[in-house]
Design an enzyme around this catalytic site. Structure first.
Site, PDB file in Angstrom:
ATOM      1  N   ASN A  11       1.055  -1.149   0.104  1.00 47.30           N
ATOM      2  CA  ASN A  11      -0.045   0.011   0.060  1.00 47.30           C
ATOM      3  C   ASN A  11       0.728   1.253   0.220  1.00 47.30           C
ATOM      4  O   ASN A  11       1.540   1.542   0.933  1.00 47.30           O
ATOM      5  CB  ASN A  11      -0.940   0.030   1.216  1.00 47.30           C
ATOM      6  CG  ASN A  11      -1.959   1.196   1.275  1.00 47.30           C
ATOM      7  OD1 ASN A  11      -1.974   2.059   0.439  1.00 47.30           O
ATOM      8  ND2 ASN A  11      -2.406   1.503   2.347  1.00 47.30           N
ATOM      9  N   LYS A  13       0.163   4.413  -0.413  1.00 43.22           N
ATOM     10  CA  LYS A  13      -0.724   5.494   0.167  1.00 43.22           C
ATOM     11  C   LYS A  13      -0.540   6.846  -0.784  1.00 43.22           C
ATOM     12  O   LYS A  13      -0.478   6.503  -2.009  1.00 43.22           O
ATOM     13  CB  LYS A  13      -0.319   5.827   1.873  1.00 43.22           C
ATOM     14  CG  LYS A  13      -0.237   4.377   2.656  1.00 43.22           C
ATOM     15  CD  LYS A  13      -0.026   4.887   3.851  1.00 43.22           C
ATOM     16  CE  LYS A  13      -0.109   3.356   4.760  1.00 43.22           C
ATOM     17  NZ  LYS A  13      -0.127   3.540   6.325  1.00 43.22           N
ATOM     18  N   HIS A  98      -9.552   0.988   5.154  1.00 41.16           N
ATOM     19  CA  HIS A  98      -8.347   1.162   5.717  1.00 41.16           C
ATOM     20  C   HIS A  98      -8.564   2.052   6.799  1.00 41.16           C
ATOM     21  O   HIS A  98      -9.390   2.881   6.831  1.00 41.16           O
ATOM     22  CB  HIS A  98      -7.406   1.822   4.771  1.00 41.16           C
ATOM     23  CG  HIS A  98      -6.131   1.617   5.225  1.00 41.16           C
ATOM     24  ND1 HIS A  98      -5.250   2.796   6.016  1.00 41.16           N
ATOM     25  CD2 HIS A  98      -4.706   0.827   4.929  1.00 41.16           C
ATOM     26  CE1 HIS A  98      -4.243   2.637   6.418  1.00 41.16           C
ATOM     27  NE2 HIS A  98      -3.742   1.458   5.466  1.00 41.16           N
ATOM     28  N   GLU A 100      -6.958   4.691   7.871  1.00 41.94           N
ATOM     29  CA  GLU A 100      -6.762   6.017   7.606  1.00 41.94           C
ATOM     30  C   GLU A 100      -7.893   6.528   6.575  1.00 41.94           C
ATOM     31  O   GLU A 100      -8.521   7.807   6.935  1.00 41.94           O
ATOM     32  CB  GLU A 100      -5.647   6.271   6.560  1.00 41.94           C
ATOM     33  CG  GLU A 100      -4.208   6.023   7.512  1.00 41.94           C
ATOM     34  CD  GLU A 100      -3.002   5.751   6.568  1.00 41.94           C
ATOM     35  OE1 GLU A 100      -2.018   5.589   7.040  1.00 41.94           O
ATOM     36  OE2 GLU A 100      -3.161   5.642   5.279  1.00 41.94           O
ATOM     37  N   GLU A 169      -5.043  -4.959  10.722  1.00 44.55           N
ATOM     38  CA  GLU A 169      -4.096  -3.743  11.167  1.00 44.55           C
ATOM     39  C   GLU A 169      -4.589  -2.881  12.191  1.00 44.55           C
ATOM     40  O   GLU A 169      -5.365  -2.186  12.217  1.00 44.55           O
ATOM     41  CB  GLU A 169      -4.364  -2.579   9.811  1.00 44.55           C
ATOM     42  CG  GLU A 169      -5.747  -2.451   9.332  1.00 44.55           C
ATOM     43  CD  GLU A 169      -5.489  -1.065   8.593  1.00 44.55           C
ATOM     44  OE1 GLU A 169      -4.524  -0.605   8.155  1.00 44.55           O
ATOM     45  OE2 GLU A 169      -6.691  -0.456   8.566  1.00 44.55           O
ATOM     46  N   GLY A 175       2.200   3.039  11.108  1.00 42.45           N
ATOM     47  CA  GLY A 175       2.923   4.303  10.899  1.00 42.45           C
ATOM     48  C   GLY A 175       3.682   4.543  12.246  1.00 42.45           C
ATOM     49  O   GLY A 175       4.268   5.884  12.183  1.00 42.45           O
ATOM     50  N   SER A 215       3.205  -1.583  10.720  1.00 45.47           N
ATOM     51  CA  SER A 215       4.683  -1.279  10.918  1.00 45.47           C
ATOM     52  C   SER A 215       5.407  -2.656  10.550  1.00 45.47           C
ATOM     53  O   SER A 215       6.326  -3.398  11.024  1.00 45.47           O
ATOM     54  CB  SER A 215       4.871  -0.954  12.326  1.00 45.47           C
ATOM     55  OG  SER A 215       4.453   0.622  12.456  1.00 45.47           O
ATOM     56  N   GLY A 237       4.770   1.752   4.709  1.00 44.90           N
ATOM     57  CA  GLY A 237       6.158   2.600   4.349  1.00 44.90           C
ATOM     58  C   GLY A 237       7.150   1.840   3.836  1.00 44.90           C
ATOM     59  O   GLY A 237       7.916   2.051   3.142  1.00 44.90           O
TER      60      GLY A 237
END
Length: 261
Positions: A11, A13, A98, A100, A169, A175, A215, A237
């Site tokens: 992902n 993002k 997700h 976010e 998640e 993050g 993470s 990330g």
């Protein structure tokens, strides 16, 4: 690890900022995955503007392509939205729910409608669930996640199970550099699979894939993909660093190879 090849879903993002960077990253991911196609399934999820160019860069490479979100209506006066029907045919995957997106007001009902529309459009669909820090600290993780899974699968049937992935998640791990203890992740992924099986049928529940996200990086991916209930990872990330993501692919393929010998 359970079932067939594990999935590593990248992902990206709202990254990278430029098209050239996105294409370069896609090509590097494809190169990193080339020698491990028998041991791991890889899919990348770039921002909407880069989907077509990334698709071209990945053509014939055996890498899946997905969108990071979709809308449940097929068409209409919904400024800024992209429907699952629009993605079908040149994307194979989509992420819905997700954390976010949920943080910006996406409800369980909206996630359920997105999941239903995506699967109806023949897209393989990753549905994200997970508790926040306050809920985790209060011992409510299982209650929250079970509720989210129940809501997300409300419009689905057993026939959807082969294209459905549920991603645990924990929001407090996304993050933040904090990742869930493998024992906790195992318990939550087992709960997710059991809840899913109870809703759409025990056999269909076995078809569900359950992955971990939060993470995940090259240093810790093995401790998740080796878990009996884990079918892969949703990577944030770390997937933006081609060398690190390639290392994750190698590690995951190694775990799978050892498991099937």
């Amino acid at each position: 690890m359970s079932g067939p090849r594990p999935l590593l879903a990248a992902n990206w993002k709202m990254n990278p900022v430029t098209l050239d960077e996105a294409v370069t990253l896609a090509r590097a991911v494809a190169e990193g995955a080339r020698a491990h196609s028998d041991g791991v399934e890889v899919a990348v999820f770039p921002p909407f503007p880069w989907l077509l160019s990334v698709r071209r860069a990945l053509e014939g490479k055996g890498i899946g392509l997905g969108a990071q979100d979709c809308y449940w209506e097929r068409s209409g006066a919904f400024t800024g939205e992209v429907s699952a029907a629009m993605l079908s045919g040149w994307c194979e995957w989509v992420i819905v729910g997700h954390s976010e997106r949920r943080a910006m007001g996406e409800t369980d009902e909206m996630v359920a409608k997105k999941a239903g529309a995506a699967l109806a459009a023949q897209l393989s669909t990753i549905v994200c669930v997970g508790e926040n820090q306050e809920q985790h600290d209060a011992g409510q993780a299982a209650l929250v996640v079970k509720s989210q899974v129940t809501a997300a699968l409300a419009l689905l049937s057993a026939d959807d199970s082969k294209r459905l992935v549920l991603a645990y998640e924990p929001i407090w791990a996304i993050g933040t550099g904090k990742n869930a203890d493998p024992e906790h992740a195992y318990k939550m992924m087992r709960l997710i699979r059991e809840t899913g099986g109870g809703l759409i049928g025990a056999q269909a529940g076995l078809n569900l894939r359950v992955v971990y996200g939060g993470s995940v990086n090259a240093a810790n991916v093995e401790q998740y993909v080796e878990l009996p209930q884990c079918d892969g990872c949703l990577v944030g990330g770390a997937s933006l660093k081609a060398d690190e993501f390639s290392a994750m692919i190698r590690s995951t393929a190694g775990v799978y190879s050892a498991a099937v010998q």
